[in-house]
Design an enzyme around this catalytic site. Structure first.
Site, mmCIF file in Angstrom:
data_model
loop_
_atom_site.group_PDB
_atom_site.id
_atom_site.type_symbol
_atom_site.label_atom_id
_atom_site.label_comp_id
_atom_site.label_asym_id
_atom_site.label_seq_id
_atom_site.Cartn_x
_atom_site.Cartn_y
_atom_site.Cartn_z
ATOM 1 N N GLY A 486 27.211 4.129 20.592
ATOM 2 C CA GLY A 486 25.759 4.266 20.692
ATOM 3 C C GLY A 486 25.121 4.249 19.324
ATOM 4 O O GLY A 486 23.900 4.313 19.174
ATOM 5 N N THR A 487 25.972 4.130 18.306
ATOM 6 C CA THR A 487 25.518 4.228 16.921
ATOM 7 C C THR A 487 24.877 2.946 16.412
ATOM 8 O O THR A 487 24.169 2.980 15.422
ATOM 9 C CB THR A 487 26.738 4.547 16.043
ATOM 10 O OG1 THR A 487 27.822 3.746 16.518
ATOM 11 C CG2 THR A 487 27.130 6.002 16.166
ATOM 12 N N LEU A 650 21.717 -0.785 5.840
ATOM 13 C CA LEU A 650 21.870 -2.190 6.232
ATOM 14 C C LEU A 650 21.054 -2.532 7.469
ATOM 15 O O LEU A 650 20.560 -3.651 7.612
ATOM 16 C CB LEU A 650 23.342 -2.496 6.498
ATOM 17 C CG LEU A 650 24.312 -2.168 5.355
ATOM 18 C CD1 LEU A 650 25.732 -2.504 5.753
ATOM 19 C CD2 LEU A 650 23.927 -2.907 4.073
ATOM 20 N N LYS A 653 16.654 0.109 11.556
ATOM 21 C CA LYS A 653 16.217 0.739 12.807
ATOM 22 C C LYS A 653 17.321 1.608 13.424
ATOM 23 O O LYS A 653 17.066 2.735 13.845
ATOM 24 C CB LYS A 653 15.792 -0.356 13.791
ATOM 25 C CG LYS A 653 14.926 0.126 14.917
ATOM 26 C CD LYS A 653 14.295 -1.058 15.626
ATOM 27 C CE LYS A 653 13.418 -0.621 16.770
ATOM 28 N NZ LYS A 653 12.733 -1.778 17.372
ATOM 29 N N THR A 654 18.548 1.092 13.465
ATOM 30 C CA THR A 654 19.619 1.894 14.064
ATOM 31 C C THR A 654 20.007 3.054 13.140
ATOM 32 O O THR A 654 20.388 4.122 13.620
ATOM 33 C CB THR A 654 20.856 1.037 14.419
ATOM 34 O OG1 THR A 654 21.270 0.306 13.268
ATOM 35 C CG2 THR A 654 20.541 0.066 15.546
ATOM 36 N N LYS A 721 27.023 3.767 2.644
ATOM 37 C CA LYS A 721 27.854 4.979 2.706
ATOM 38 C C LYS A 721 28.041 5.504 4.130
ATOM 39 O O LYS A 721 28.924 6.328 4.364
ATOM 40 C CB LYS A 721 27.205 6.099 1.892
ATOM 41 C CG LYS A 721 27.342 5.993 0.378
ATOM 42 C CD LYS A 721 26.482 7.087 -0.243
ATOM 43 C CE LYS A 721 26.930 7.496 -1.624
ATOM 44 N NZ LYS A 721 26.053 8.586 -2.134
ATOM 45 N N GLY A 722 27.191 5.095 5.074
ATOM 46 C CA GLY A 722 27.325 5.581 6.457
ATOM 47 C C GLY A 722 26.362 6.707 6.765
ATOM 48 O O GLY A 722 26.141 7.579 5.935
ATOM 49 N N VAL A 723 25.773 6.678 7.983
ATOM 50 C CA VAL A 723 24.713 7.651 8.286
ATOM 51 C C VAL A 723 24.900 8.491 9.555
ATOM 52 O O VAL A 723 24.059 9.276 9.883
ATOM 53 C CB VAL A 723 23.340 6.962 8.426
ATOM 54 C CG1 VAL A 723 22.817 6.523 7.103
ATOM 55 C CG2 VAL A 723 23.381 5.830 9.425
ATOM 56 N N GLU A 725 26.549 11.128 10.523
ATOM 57 C CA GLU A 725 26.690 12.586 10.535
ATOM 58 C C GLU A 725 25.769 13.324 9.566
ATOM 59 O O GLU A 725 25.362 14.459 9.844
ATOM 60 C CB GLU A 725 28.158 12.940 10.254
ATOM 61 C CG GLU A 725 29.008 12.599 11.460
ATOM 62 C CD GLU A 725 30.488 12.536 11.182
ATOM 63 O OE1 GLU A 725 30.908 11.665 10.397
ATOM 64 O OE2 GLU A 725 31.221 13.340 11.761
HETATM 65 MO MO1 MOS Z 1 32.707 12.071 14.437
HETATM 66 S S1 MOS Z 1 32.860 14.109 14.700
HETATM 67 O O1 MOS Z 1 33.639 11.781 13.070
HETATM 68 O O2 MOS Z 1 33.217 11.341 15.821
#
Ligand code: MOS
Length: 760
Positions: A486-487, A650, A653-654, A721-723, A725
């Site tokens: 869903g990410t 990148l 919106k998501t 870097k990723g978002v 969490e």
């Molecule tokens: Mo997440 S807690 O790394 O699925």
């Protein structure tokens, strides 16, 4: 209905058919399939002659099964079989075969293995029938007689049993060695605070229940649709547990309706559905109920103690942070709770400790920002407490102790735009107008409070493979066994490939969710963009070079003398940067070479040597406003500004959706979510969405997300870097600090329910 579908099919304002630029906002490419019900989840895949399994769970927390009375259940018309520890088909008996790719140390739980009961809610039988209804009714008739042993499920009553985790999980970092002398510096400093913070058990409550549909082919191969964060992890696990070779089992998870960490490990419905399929030699589906979603894995109950000390000017002198968390009797679940306190603020004396207490519960499991969600919460509430001890603005205290290098080991950060987060967030929120004293702003019968907190999370990269196939018609198919929980994985991977190859998004397909695709890591730790995204970029670059060589060899090629650095891929062509009119259409190139398809493969390996020289993390500053009705103890979070530094964004919106969703959960963590136990029964009691409260629309007001400029080429080739969490970390602390500002009452446990907030 047709009108609705047509309306959805019309391209949105932000989805043109032209070139894709990284960073642009694009609606999720799987959105239409999802809202029209065409996206099939694990429990929705059809199969001929499908049987349905319903799980029976234990009602005691510890002991053994002495007898099972199955006669009444078996007599229900349509019942095919009842699997128990006595009669299920052969599975491996040694614990090691039940380890999955994210197992913590210890011996994993083996479903239906023997008569022993290890936790309340443990699966003890699977009733299989021709219909779900028959299976469910029959399951209610299964009688289990137990011999109970005394159990312990109370963390607070068992703190004496706290010990260091003895067996560690891959990737887990224990607290580092003490820096300086924490306790001594604390004792000597002029200004100090000391406090305990408690966070209760939380359960993941994704919309989609855990489910497995096992489709058994006549030749003995199995195709499994499983709810998981890694098709390859589930495939590996099933192969080991049942002793089936790799080609005998394929696992797919094309769509996952949220997981948040609960799908990092295969859950018991997978083993039970497979057992029934093996036993009955037919296809079987097992879906958990919402109540059963509370019978495996949860965010562990955690008690933390913090001591902070400073000079009168706010210079931090000591950080002493310890945590005690629950684990099961059979595994040492570990998470990073306290290490963040050595990573956020400049300080010469830092002492960190972490212990676990084994209880008669199932092993905890990672939940969005595991460890940080409550570890940084405690630190950030403590920082707020210290700011009041000092009579200093909470933001000013953070800026005063801003770390330019990592405090614990003096390493540089790969990037760290946290200062920009503080400043841009404060400005957007209007923080400068905040009076320091509590109870100074009112709105009608509500007290108004403003609070803030810092957040941090890891920026990780793992290894992954990807393949890319360009077809003669100019369509590109890129594949990797990634997951989209869903990410927005489908969307961002499609964007990366489209941007690299100069193709419009609709000419690109990204394939994921199948264990036979090129190896990808589990979708976890906010690392899919840095990892799979970089593999997609890498494979596209190989394809670019191949096409460039083909274009140069073209008769009378306008690129004959060009070097690779002189060309770009845009508008479905390869062309000269300096003279864009000189170029070759990709389809013309394919046709001239008489190629039906060309394929490239790529392996992304993180450059560990370079990465190890840096501390790699994402950062955030969260500002929030609450309105508190003291007479009722109700809290409304009326405004949140979340300023995020997560490298290059990148897919705007998501990424924004990720952070907004994480803020919603942060509010939920702050105000609502807790699973209560009745320790006499050793059991979670509020195992449903009526009594386990999650934030709903009425709880959510303004959420404003800012992305600070960052571009991190240490963490990933794409600068990302990723978002997933980072957005939750610090939110509950900001809410807690705002409640203090509103009421003058410090609430040191989550969730901050009305009974804790109400005027005494
Ligand atoms: Mo997440 S807690 O790394 O699925």
């Amino acid at each position: 209905m047709t009108d609705l579908i047509d309306a959805l099919r019309a391209p949105g304002a932000d989805e043109g058919t032209g070139d894709v630029t990284l960073g642009m906002p694009v609606s999720r490419v799987d959105g239409r399939a999802k809202v029209t019900g065409q996206a099939r989840y694990a429990a929705e895949h059809p199969a001929d002659d499908l049987a349905y399994g319903v799980v029976v769970n234990s009602t005691i927390a510890k002991g053994r099964i002495v007898r099972m009375d199955l006669e009444r259940a078996k007599a229900v018309p349509g019942v095919l079989d009842i699997l128990t520890h006595d009669n299920h088909p052969r599975t491996r008996s040694i614990g090691i075969f039940y380890k999955d790719m994210t197992s913590p140390g210890g011996s994993p739980f083996k479903p239906l293995h023997d008569a022993r009961i290890r936790y309340s809610g443990q699966p003890v039988a699977l009733v299989v029938a021709q219909t779900f209804e028959a299976a469910r009714y029959a399951a209610s008739l299964v009688q289990v007689m137990y011999e109970a042993d005394p159990h312990e499920t109370n963390l607070m009553a068992n703190l004496g049993a706290a010990r260091k985790p003895s067996r560690l999980k891959a990737g887990y970092s224990p607290p580092p060695e003490e820096k300086g002398a924490g306790e001594k510096a604390y004792a000597q400093a002029p200004v100090k605070i000391e406090a305990e913070y408690y966070s209760g058990v939380e359960h993941h409550n994704p919309m989609e229940m855990f489910a497995s549909t096992v489709i058994r082919h006549a030749d003995g191969r199995y195709l499994v649709y499983d709810k998981t964060q890694s098709s390859q992890n589930s495939r590996w696990y099933v192969s080991h547990v049942f002793g089936l070779s790799k080609d005998k089992v394929t696992v797919r998870n094309p769509y996952v309706g949220g997981a948040f960490g609960s799908g990092l490990r295969p859950q018991y419905q997978l083993v039970l559905a497979m057992m029934a399929a093996v036993q009955l030699e037919r296809s079987v589906r097992v879906v958990m109920t919402r109540q059963q979603m509370f019978t495996f894995g949860h965010r562990p109950e955690t008690l933390q103690r913090l001591k902070l000390a400073a000079d009168r000017d706010g210079t931090l002198r000591a950080i002493v942070h310890s945590a005690v968390a629950e684990t099961s009797r059979f595994e040492d679940y570990v998470e990073v709770v306290v290490n963040w306190s050595g990573q956020l603020y400049a300080c010469d004396n830092i002492k960190l400790a972490y212990q676990v207490v084994p209880l008669d519960r199932y092993s905890p499991i990672d939940m969005r920002a595991p460890g940080a969600a409550h570890g940084v919460h405690a630190l950030e509430v403590a920082m707020d407490e210290l700011s009041y001890e000092l009579g200093m603005d909470p933001l000013a205290l953070r800026l005063k102790n801003y770390a330019e290098r990592n405090p614990m080991d003096d390493m540089p950060y790969s990037t760290k735009a946290l200062r920009a987060c503080y400043l841009q967030g404060a400005e957007r929120f209007g923080w400068a107008a905040r009076p320091q004293a509590p109870r100074t702003i009112r709105d009608g019968n509500e007290l108004v409070g403003w609070g803030m907190a810092t957040g941090t999370w890891d920026a990780m990269q793992m290894f992954a493979r990807a393949s890319a196939v360009l077809h003669a018609d100019g369509r590109l198919v890129v594949s990797s066994a990634a997951t989209d929980i869903g990410t927005g994985t489908y969307t961002v991977m499609g964007m990366i490939a489209a941007a690299a190859m100069g193709l419009p998004l609709e000419r690109v397909t990204f394939q994921l969710g199948d264990s036979t695709l090129p190896v990808a890591p589990i979708e976890g730790g906010s690392s899919h963009v840095t990892t799979v995204g970089s593999a997609v970029q890498g494979v596209c670059e190989k394809l670019q070079r191949r096409l460039f060589r083909m274009a140069r060899a073209w008769p009378d090629s306008p690129l004959a003398k060009a070097r690779f650095g002189d060309v770009e891929f845009a508008e479905q062509r390869i062309r000269l940067r300096a003279s864009p009119e000189k170029g070759v259409a990709l389809t013309a190139l394919m046709a001239a070479g008489d190629k039906q398809r060309i394929e490239e493969k790529y392996l992304l390996l993180p450059s560990a040597l370079k990465q190890r020289k840096y501390v790699r993390a994402t950062h955030s500053a969260v500002f929030c406003e609450v309105k508190v009705d003291e007479a009722l103890g109700t809290v409304r979070v009326t405004r949140v500004v979340s300023a995020i530094a997560a490298g290059r964004i990148l897919s705007a919106k998501t990424a924004r959706s990720q952070v907004t969703g994480a803020v919603v959960w942060g509010i939920s963590q702050a105000l609502h979510e807790e699973t209560h136990s009745d320790h006499r029964l050793g059991r979670f009691m509020n195992h449903n969405l009526a009594e386990y409260h999650v934030a709903v629309n009425a709880d959510i007001h303004d959420i404003d997300v800012i992305f600070a400029q960052e571009d991190d080429r240490v963490v990933s080739e794409l600068g990302a870097k990723g978002v997933g969490e980072i957005g939750i970390v610090g939110v509950a602390a900001a809410v807690s600090n705002a409640i203090f500002h509103a009421t003058g009452r410090r609430v040191r446990s989550t969730p901050m329910t009305p009974d804790k907030v109400m005027a005494p």
